[in-house]
Design a protein around this motif. Structure first.
Motif, mmCIF file in Angstrom:
data_model
loop_
_atom_site.group_PDB
_atom_site.id
_atom_site.type_symbol
_atom_site.label_atom_id
_atom_site.label_comp_id
_atom_site.label_asym_id
_atom_site.label_seq_id
_atom_site.Cartn_x
_atom_site.Cartn_y
_atom_site.Cartn_z
ATOM 1 N N LEU A 1 -2.052 5.886 19.123
ATOM 2 C CA LEU A 1 -1.994 6.445 17.775
ATOM 3 C C LEU A 1 -0.537 6.583 17.320
ATOM 4 N N GLN A 2 0.330 7.072 18.197
ATOM 5 C CA GLN A 2 1.752 7.196 17.846
ATOM 6 C C GLN A 2 2.357 5.829 17.561
ATOM 7 N N ALA A 3 2.015 4.831 18.368
ATOM 8 C CA ALA A 3 2.518 3.474 18.135
ATOM 9 C C ALA A 3 2.005 2.930 16.801
ATOM 10 N N THR A 4 0.772 3.250 16.444
ATOM 11 C CA THR A 4 0.192 2.808 15.171
ATOM 12 C C THR A 4 0.942 3.437 14.005
ATOM 13 N N ILE A 5 1.201 4.728 14.094
ATOM 14 C CA ILE A 5 1.948 5.427 13.040
ATOM 15 C C ILE A 5 3.347 4.826 12.910
ATOM 16 N N ASP A 6 4.013 4.648 14.038
ATOM 17 C CA ASP A 6 5.376 4.114 14.022
ATOM 18 C C ASP A 6 5.406 2.694 13.441
ATOM 19 N N GLU A 7 4.428 1.876 13.810
ATOM 20 C CA GLU A 7 4.366 0.497 13.306
ATOM 21 C C GLU A 7 4.067 0.483 11.806
ATOM 22 N N ALA A 8 3.254 1.419 11.340
ATOM 23 C CA ALA A 8 2.960 1.515 9.907
ATOM 24 C C ALA A 8 4.245 1.764 9.118
ATOM 25 N N LEU A 9 5.133 2.576 9.667
ATOM 26 C CA LEU A 9 6.393 2.867 8.974
ATOM 27 C C LEU A 9 7.248 1.612 8.813
ATOM 28 N N ILE A 10 7.097 0.684 9.739
ATOM 29 C CA ILE A 10 7.857 -0.570 9.686
ATOM 30 C C ILE A 10 7.147 -1.600 8.813
ATOM 31 N N ARG A 11 5.847 -1.759 9.017
ATOM 32 C CA ARG A 11 5.086 -2.848 8.388
ATOM 33 C C ARG A 11 4.560 -2.518 6.991
ATOM 34 N N MET A 12 4.645 -1.251 6.593
ATOM 35 C CA MET A 12 4.158 -0.836 5.273
ATOM 36 C C MET A 12 5.326 -0.199 4.497
ATOM 37 N N PRO A 13 6.261 -1.016 4.012
ATOM 38 C CA PRO A 13 7.476 -0.477 3.394
ATOM 39 C C PRO A 13 7.246 0.341 2.119
ATOM 40 N N ALA A 14 6.125 0.154 1.451
ATOM 41 C CA ALA A 14 5.848 0.904 0.214
ATOM 42 C C ALA A 14 5.112 2.218 0.494
ATOM 43 N N LEU A 15 4.774 2.474 1.753
ATOM 44 C CA LEU A 15 3.988 3.654 2.107
ATOM 45 C C LEU A 15 4.674 4.938 1.662
ATOM 46 N N GLU A 16 3.909 5.776 0.966
ATOM 47 C CA GLU A 16 4.413 7.066 0.512
ATOM 48 C C GLU A 16 3.641 8.235 1.111
ATOM 49 N N THR A 17 2.349 8.020 1.432
ATOM 50 C CA THR A 17 1.497 9.120 1.867
ATOM 51 C C THR A 17 0.522 8.680 2.946
ATOM 52 N N VAL B 1 0.845 -1.200 0.000
ATOM 53 C CA VAL B 1 0.000 0.000 0.000
ATOM 54 C C VAL B 1 0.879 1.248 0.000
ATOM 55 N N LYS B 2 0.549 2.186 -0.897
ATOM 56 C CA LYS B 2 1.309 3.422 -0.993
ATOM 57 C C LYS B 2 0.644 4.589 -0.278
ATOM 58 N N VAL B 3 -0.692 4.562 -0.174
ATOM 59 C CA VAL B 3 -1.441 5.642 0.470
ATOM 60 C C VAL B 3 -2.357 5.025 1.521
ATOM 61 N N ALA B 4 -2.293 5.551 2.744
ATOM 62 C CA ALA B 4 -3.136 5.051 3.831
ATOM 63 C C ALA B 4 -3.805 6.215 4.545
ATOM 64 N N GLY B 5 -5.024 5.983 4.975
ATOM 65 C CA GLY B 5 -5.744 6.965 5.776
ATOM 66 C C GLY B 5 -5.600 6.647 7.246
ATOM 67 N N ILE B 6 -5.641 7.682 8.061
ATOM 68 C CA ILE B 6 -5.566 7.510 9.508
ATOM 69 C C ILE B 6 -6.259 8.701 10.154
ATOM 70 N N SER B 7 -6.930 8.466 11.266
ATOM 71 C CA SER B 7 -7.693 9.528 11.917
ATOM 72 C C SER B 7 -7.099 9.854 13.284
ATOM 73 N N THR B 8 -7.057 11.150 13.580
ATOM 74 C CA THR B 8 -6.648 11.584 14.922
ATOM 75 C C THR B 8 -7.869 11.916 15.768
ATOM 76 N N LYS B 9 -9.067 11.859 15.164
ATOM 77 C CA LYS B 9 -10.291 12.250 15.872
ATOM 78 C C LYS B 9 -10.448 11.436 17.147
ATOM 79 N N SER B 10 -10.676 12.123 18.228
ATOM 80 C CA SER B 10 -10.869 11.581 19.581
ATOM 81 C C SER B 10 -9.644 10.852 20.117
ATOM 82 N N LYS B 11 -8.514 10.968 19.457
ATOM 83 C CA LYS B 11 -7.287 10.302 19.916
ATOM 84 C C LYS B 11 -6.346 11.254 20.644
ATOM 85 N N LEU B 12 -6.577 12.545 20.563
ATOM 86 C CA LEU B 12 -5.613 13.498 21.106
ATOM 87 C C LEU B 12 -5.818 13.852 22.580
ATOM 88 N N PRO B 13 -7.047 13.949 23.088
ATOM 89 C CA PRO B 13 -7.202 14.394 24.476
ATOM 90 C C PRO B 13 -6.618 13.451 25.530
#
Length: 147
Positions: free
Chosen positions: A79-95, A59-71
């Motif tokens: 959410l930060q762990a999800t983003i960080d794991e995506a960088l490892i597990r989705m090597p083709a990710l561009e956006t 996958v080159k493009v993935a959506g992610i929501s911060t809604k209700s995750k910040l407070p």
């Protein structure tokens, strides 16, 4: 589109089922309607990181929501762990396309700084809630002005 949200306070098998249903609908939209579907990355708990990226290696493009995750600190950390794991597990990710409703992008910019440092483009488009919150913020700030 049906809502197949993932939650941290339900049984894990239910999240597996929801994720499977969402992917079935995405396949149907792609194959039967020639739609472009951007997969949404979401985790309800840390245990979900074990499987939510399965099949997304190309996958080159993935959506992610911060809604209700910040407070809440624990939600922000997940959410930060999800983003960080995506960088490892989705090597083709561009956006990352980020659904964010905050008046400014300050928190999202911090959360996605590691992605940007790894060459990932982070797009945070306006949406009706974000615009509303921006207007409300200006009204609050304007109301506080002392003359």
């Amino acid at each position: 589109m049906p809502d197949y949200s993932i939650f941290g306070d339900i049984q894990n098998y239910e999240n597996h089922h929801r994720m499977g249903r969402a992917r079935e609908v995405a396949l149907w939209l792609t194959m039967e309607n020639d739609s472009i579907v951007i997969p949404n990355i979401a985790a309800g708990s840390i245990r979900d990181l074990d499987y939510i990226f399965d099949g997304y290696e190309k996958v080159k493009v993935a959506g992610i929501s911060t809604k209700s995750k910040l407070p809440k600190r624990e939600d922000r950390e997940l959410l930060q762990a999800t983003i960080d794991e995506a960088l490892i597990r989705m090597p083709a990710l561009e956006t990352f396309v980020v659904y964010d409703i905050s008046a400014d992008n300050r928190d999202a910019d911090i959360l996605f700084s590691g992605a940007r440092e790894n060459g990932i483009k982070v797009v945070i488009p306006d949406n009706s809630m974000k615009i509303r919150n921006r207007i409300l913020k200006v009204r609050r700030e304007t109301a506080l002005v002392v003359v």
